[in-house]
Design a protein around this motif. Structure first.
Motif, PDB file in Angstrom:
ATOM      1  N   GLU A  57       0.385  -1.212   0.015  1.00 52.83           N
ATOM      2  CA  GLU A  57      -0.204   0.220   0.021  1.00 52.83           C
ATOM      3  C   GLU A  57       0.666   1.314  -0.181  1.00 52.83           C
ATOM      4  N   VAL A  58       1.928   1.549  -1.083  1.00 53.24           N
ATOM      5  CA  VAL A  58       2.845   2.350  -1.032  1.00 53.24           C
ATOM      6  C   VAL A  58       1.864   3.207  -2.057  1.00 53.24           C
ATOM      7  N   PRO A  59       1.531   4.269  -2.077  1.00 57.02           N
ATOM      8  CA  PRO A  59       1.135   5.250  -3.556  1.00 57.02           C
ATOM      9  C   PRO A  59       2.513   5.416  -4.398  1.00 57.02           C
ATOM     10  N   THR A  60       2.125   4.875  -6.121  1.00 56.16           N
ATOM     11  CA  THR A  60       3.134   5.042  -6.332  1.00 56.16           C
ATOM     12  C   THR A  60       2.835   5.277  -8.553  1.00 56.16           C
ATOM     13  N   LEU A  61       4.103   6.506  -8.407  1.00 52.40           N
ATOM     14  CA  LEU A  61       3.265   6.858  -9.703  1.00 52.40           C
ATOM     15  C   LEU A  61       4.538   6.338 -11.168  1.00 52.40           C
ATOM     16  N   CYS A  62       4.114   5.928 -12.509  1.00 50.76           N
ATOM     17  CA  CYS A  62       5.242   5.208 -13.277  1.00 50.76           C
ATOM     18  C   CYS A  62       5.148   6.382 -14.543  1.00 50.76           C
ATOM     19  N   SER A  63       5.816   6.697 -15.156  1.00 54.34           N
ATOM     20  CA  SER A  63       5.917   7.248 -16.286  1.00 54.34           C
ATOM     21  C   SER A  63       5.660   6.190 -17.636  1.00 54.34           C
ATOM     22  N   LEU A  64       4.603   6.215 -18.627  1.00 53.35           N
ATOM     23  CA  LEU A  64       4.504   5.383 -18.929  1.00 53.35           C
ATOM     24  C   LEU A  64       5.214   5.475 -20.623  1.00 53.35           C
ATOM     25  N   ASN A  65       5.590   4.976 -20.554  1.00 50.15           N
ATOM     26  CA  ASN A  65       6.592   4.970 -22.883  1.00 50.15           C
ATOM     27  C   ASN A  65       5.645   4.138 -23.761  1.00 50.15           C
ATOM     28  N   THR A  66       4.576   4.582 -23.675  1.00 52.73           N
ATOM     29  CA  THR A  66       4.054   3.939 -25.344  1.00 52.73           C
ATOM     30  C   THR A  66       4.046   4.453 -26.246  1.00 52.73           C
ATOM     31  N   ILE A  67       3.880   3.639 -27.409  1.00 50.25           N
ATOM     32  CA  ILE A  67       4.062   4.083 -28.665  1.00 50.25           C
ATOM     33  C   ILE A  67       3.619   6.068 -29.112  1.00 50.25           C
ATOM     34  N   MET A  68       3.828   6.389 -29.692  1.00 44.99           N
ATOM     35  CA  MET A  68       3.387   7.580 -29.881  1.00 44.99           C
ATOM     36  C   MET A  68       3.850   8.049 -31.240  1.00 44.99           C
ATOM     37  N   VAL A  69       3.029   9.323 -32.434  1.00 42.40           N
ATOM     38  CA  VAL A  69       2.588   9.684 -33.641  1.00 42.40           C
ATOM     39  C   VAL A  69       2.893  11.912 -33.289  1.00 42.40           C
ATOM     40  N   GLU A 115      -1.824  -4.767 -20.634  1.00 45.13           N
ATOM     41  CA  GLU A 115      -2.368  -4.224 -22.171  1.00 45.13           C
ATOM     42  C   GLU A 115      -1.745  -3.325 -22.859  1.00 45.13           C
ATOM     43  N   MET A 116      -0.631  -2.235 -21.957  1.00 40.08           N
ATOM     44  CA  MET A 116       0.120  -1.637 -22.485  1.00 40.08           C
ATOM     45  C   MET A 116       1.387  -2.714 -22.596  1.00 40.08           C
ATOM     46  N   LEU A 117       1.454  -3.663 -22.115  1.00 40.38           N
ATOM     47  CA  LEU A 117       2.426  -3.932 -23.096  1.00 40.38           C
ATOM     48  C   LEU A 117       2.411  -5.274 -24.247  1.00 40.38           C
ATOM     49  N   MET A 118       0.566  -5.160 -24.740  1.00 46.26           N
ATOM     50  CA  MET A 118       0.672  -5.908 -25.598  1.00 46.26           C
ATOM     51  C   MET A 118       0.804  -4.778 -26.829  1.00 46.26           C
ATOM     52  N   ARG A 119       0.468  -3.580 -26.261  1.00 44.99           N
ATOM     53  CA  ARG A 119       0.053  -2.793 -27.620  1.00 44.99           C
ATOM     54  C   ARG A 119       1.536  -1.910 -27.902  1.00 44.99           C
ATOM     55  N   LEU A 120       2.435  -2.017 -26.725  1.00 43.69           N
ATOM     56  CA  LEU A 120       3.927  -2.144 -27.605  1.00 43.69           C
ATOM     57  C   LEU A 120       4.304  -2.629 -28.675  1.00 43.69           C
ATOM     58  N   ASN A 121       3.917  -4.064 -28.837  1.00 47.44           N
ATOM     59  CA  ASN A 121       4.154  -4.746 -29.475  1.00 47.44           C
ATOM     60  C   ASN A 121       3.084  -5.018 -30.738  1.00 47.44           C
TER      61      ASN A 121
END
Ligand SMILES: Cc1cc2nc3c(=O)[nH]c(=O)nc-3n(C[C@H](O)[C@H](O)[C@H](O)COP(=O)(O)OP(=O)(O)OC[C@H]3O[C@@H](n4cnc5c(N)ncnc54)[C@H](O)[C@@H]3O)c2cc1C
Ligand SMILES: Cc1cc2nc3c(=O)[nH]c(=O)nc-3n(C[C@H](O)[C@H](O)[C@H](O)COP(=O)(O)OP(=O)(O)OC[C@H]3O[C@@H](n4cnc5c(N)ncnc54)[C@H](O)[C@@H]3O)c2cc1C
Ligand code: FES
Lengths: 486, 272
Positions: free
Chosen positions: B203-215, B251-257
């Motif tokens: 239960e430690v609040p956590t921030l992540c920074s996502l590196n998705t595909i972008m256009v 879902e994100m991992l899937m979309r990265l591919n």
């Protein structure tokens, strides 16, 4: 509306040269087109334009009415009979000049305006039960003639007043604003977030409908008038509005478009192969992804469904066909009659072998173990009572569904205003839908030095309306700046 | 066109570039990124702004060779120009005094982590940085991160440097040792997924920074969309930082591919 002046001697002579009966008896011209089987495999422009002979004959069909109702149908009130009659007498450059008095981008509008809903819908011929004068084709003819003649008239700029003004966004709204302000002597800079100038004209509307080189000629003309362009610059991010003021910009016009694609929020919409029409068209048009030289990838789906019935949907489906789709489908929840796309696009799409699944609505997408879309589940619809938009609203037919194999789905169900600019100007009045609120006559926002127009105000409209807004804003800003000088 | 002022190799596959971009240098905050395109037919790819120099009017990018586009940028040299560069994009990191913050970064995620570590420290937080990589050679920015951290923990998969183990082992040790108020994690999506699972447990609040595909990077296309808390979000305008516990990483991992086949093909062509 005020009657137009048609008293010049040459016009009277032309009118007298032929009986109205003879004029109305001429058949409407047919646009010359590339063959559908050939064109659906390449990106060349579909409409080839009219020949000189065709244009001369078509111009004769216009009766040069004393009360030209066609002009009421034009959002920017182009002096239609004057330009058409100039074509009839063979003064094509003069015709182009007439167009430019009111339209900043005639070669573009001649290609993409929904004339059947605007000028042509009000043509006297329609009232006589005949097809309208092909005003759009003639507009394109005159503008193309001027461009190809190499004698483009760069408007003379009387005197430079040195006052700095900015256009945010280089779509039709921003370009029209820039042109008019430059002509009034202002020092204009256009800021564009993308790496190319032109907005939707470049990243949205495909080459086969509006070749980039046509837009580029217009941009070059603005450059020659002294307009400066700064690409890769997002106003509100790279530079703020306050910083623009500090740098001496006295007036700003926001023409930042309606960039945000809507999704339907149905199951499977984030599967690989499901994307917005904006993404698809941006990849293909802006990034040239179909070209093997380009580093940007794009799917070349074999069985492609486009969800929606607007111009964007037609552009996407015809692009998919050109990139090799064996099956390219339009899935639209109402019937063809309600489709918002231009009639010509629907006709062209059909000729190119696009399937129309009207009265169908996707309810979910299925994928494989790699997360790629494989099927769409469609709900069959029927039309009920008219809704708020006046169109009969689609109702699901219970239990009637259909599963169709697809390897790509393009969602084209509208766009929302780009929130970037509104968010970055403190105190700017914005509607619930996120559009910028302006005074309709002046396009001025609640912040006096900031004007706005185009899709960011209208929430998705047309090229001609965006352009008209840009021109209106230019006139009003000029007034405003002159007043605040005194 | 933005000129490259200096270039440094952090490892065989990781390069640091200092690039002229005076307007961006002025307006950027920690957490912002830029989109970069090399060549007329280049692709637009997102890269974090690691730091900036107001006087010189430059920003610093740290790039790892992944595929064609990142390789093209890494191959540029001092004096060369980047064809197109636009930013700053995304929402800036929300910085305040949280207390004790664990910053867990892996691989090239260490580059975007640096400005956040720096800002958190400046805001008076106790910052513990966990740096993770497969092997010693892939640990980058150690000195810079150390400078702004109260403590630094290094983890390598093979034990060739620091402690042997995964980033999650490092984070778990700290959580067991002392009270952690916030965790920030940036790195490969798989790594963030596991850090997030771990901190959720504690239960430690956590921030992540996502590196998705972008256009486009301006909210125009939706290529970058992810599901956060059951809702679709656009990483380029709503992020790149999100509450990690709400992110659908699978879902994100899937979309990265999404473009894996096309990417492999163009990489093969580039090597030819
Ligand atoms: C695929 C497609 C087909 C269409 N077909 C037709 C058609 O056939 N006929 C027709 O009349 N209309 C058509 N339309 C609609 C028409 O293109 C738009 O109504 C029109 O382009 C709106 O013009 P605009 O200048 O308001 O905005 P846009 O053309 O959207 O231009 C806005 C520009 O502003 C830039 N921008 C945004 N934010 C910033 C910022 N903060 N700083 C700097 N720059 C910024 C954007 O990158 C963009 O280039 C079509 C639209 C699409 C998408
Ligand atoms: C907001 C943001 C900030 C970023 N900051 C940085 C940074 O500071 N430094 C940096 O080096 N990179 C950063 N990235 C990632 C970087 O944009 C990608 O590595 C790059 O786009 C890959 O492009 P490519 O053509 O070289 O590789 P591609 O050919 O596109 O991909 C090669 C391989 O990498 C994988 N891949 C593609 N994109 C990513 C991704 N985003 N994350 C993980 N794997 C991916 C693909 O699955 C493929 O296997 C950031 C991404 C985002 C969204
Ligand atoms: S990258 Fe296009 S919307 Fe985010």
């Amino acid at each position: 509306m005020a009657l137009v002046d048609r008293s010049e001697a040459w016009r009277e002579e032309l009118r007298a040269s032929m009986k109205n009966k003879e004029r109305t008896n001429i058949e409407r011209v047919h646009m010359n087109e590339l063959d559908a089987t050939i064109r659906s495999r390449n990106s060349e422009e579909v409409n080839l334009g009219l020949t000189v002979e065709q244009a001369l004959l078509e111009a004769k069909r216009c009766l040069d009415c004393a009360n030209p109702t066609c002009m009421n149908g034009c959002p920017v009130s182009i002096n239609i009979p004057k330009f058409v009659k100039n074509i009839e007498r063979g003064e094509f450059l003069e015709a182009a000049k007439t167009l430019k008095e009111t339209s900043a981008l005639p070669a573009v509008c001649g290609r993409v305006c929904p004339q059947e809903l605007q000028c042509e819908s009000q043509c006297i011929h329609i009232k006589m039960g005949k097809p309208a004068v092909a005003i759009g084709y003639l507009e394109r003819f005159a503008a193309d003639f001027e461009r190809e003649s190499g004698q483009i008239s760069v408007p003379e700029i009387p005197h430079k007043n040195g006052i700095k003004v900015a256009a945010v966004g280089s779509g039709p709204a921003g370009l029209a604003f820039a042109g008019d302000m430059a002509q009034r002597g202002y020092d204009v800079t256009v800021f564009e977030a993308l790496h190319q100038i032109g907005g939707v004209l470049k990243y949205g509307i495909p080459e086969f409908r509006l070749p980039n080189k046509i837009v580029d000629v217009e941009i070059e003309c603005l450059r020659q008038m002294g307009v400066k362009f700064l690409t890769n610059c997002i106003v509100g991010k790279t530079i703020t509005f306050d910083e623009l003021s500090e740098e001496g910009f006295k007036g700003m016009f926001v023409g930042s478009g309606a960039g945000l694609p809507n999704f339907m929020n149905i199951k499977g919409e984030n599967l690989i192969g499901v994307m917005s029409a904006n993404e698809y068209l941006t990849r293909v048009n802006l990034m040239d992804a179909a070209n093997p030289e380009s580093d940007t990838p794009v799917y070349k789906g074999k069985s492609v469904a486009i969800i929606g019935g607007g111009n964007t949907a037609m552009d996407a489906v015809r692009t998919a066909r050109r990139l090799g789709a064996d099956r390219a489908m339009i899935v639209y929840r109402r019937s063809e009659e309600e489709m918002p796309a231009r009639i010509e696009e629907i006709k062209h799409a059909k000729e190119e072998g696009i399937e129309f699944l009207t009265l169908h609505n996707p309810i979910e997408y299925h994928g494989n173990e790699r997360g790629r879309v494989t099927h769409m589940l469609l709900q069959k619809m029927q039309l009920g009572e008219p809704d708020a938009s006046g169109r009969r609203s689609p109702i699901a037919i219970e239990g009637a569904t259909e599963l169709i194999e697809v390897d790509m789905v393009i969602v084209s169900v509208g766009v929302s205003p780009n929130p970037l600019v509104p968010q970055s100007i403190q105190g700017l009045e914005v509607s619930r839908k996120g559009t910028v609120i302006v005074n309709e006559n002046s396009m001025q926002t609640n912040i006096p030095a900031i004007f706005a127009g185009g899709d960011i105000v209208r929430g998705g409209a047309t090229v001609i309306l965006a352009m008209g807004d840009g021109r209106k804003a230019a006139a009003a800003m000029d007034e405003y700046l002159k007043e605040s000088e005194n | 066109m933005n000129k490259i002022i200096s270039k440094e190799h952090f490892s065989a596959n990781v390069v640091k570039l200092e690039v002229e971009a005076p307007m961006i240098a002025k307006s950027r905050r920690a957490g912002h990124f830029v989109l970069v395109k090399v060549g007329e037919k280049g692709e637009r790819i997102p890269l974090t702004i690691t730091s900036s120099d107001l006087e010189k009017g430059t920003i610093t990018l740290v790039i790892q060779k992944m595929g064609v586009s990142s390789t093209k940028i890494c191959n540029l040299n001092e004096g060369d120009y980047i064809t197109d560069l636009v930013g700053p994009l995304g929402k800036a990191t929300h910085i305040e005094k949280f207390g004790t913050v664990v910053c867990a970064g892996g691989g090239v995620g260490l580059a975007p982590l640096l400005p956040i570590v720096e800002a958190l420290k400046k805001a008076g937080n106790r910052v513990i940085t966990v740096l993770a990589a497969r092997t010693k050679d892939l640990i980058i920015l150690e000195d810079q991160l150390r400078k702004h951290s109260d403590e630094i923990v290094i983890m390598t998969d093979d034990g060739s440097y620091g402690n042997k183990g995964l980033v999650t082992n490092g984070v778990e040790n700290i959580i067991n040792r002392e009270k952690v108020d916030l965790c920030v994690t940036i790195g490969p999506a798989v790594m963030m997924k596991f850090v997030s699972l771990l901190t959720k447990k504690y239960e430690v609040p956590t921030l992540c920074s996502l590196n998705t595909i972008m256009v486009d990077g301006t909210g125009m296309c939706g290529a970058c969309r992810v599901t956060v808390g059951g809702k679709t979000k656009f990483v380029c305008v709503d992020g790149p930082e999100f509450d990690a516990h709400q992110v659908d990483f699978d879902e994100m991992l899937m979309r990265l591919n999404a473009y894996k086949d096309e990417e492999t093909e163009s990489m093969t062509n580039l090597k030819k």
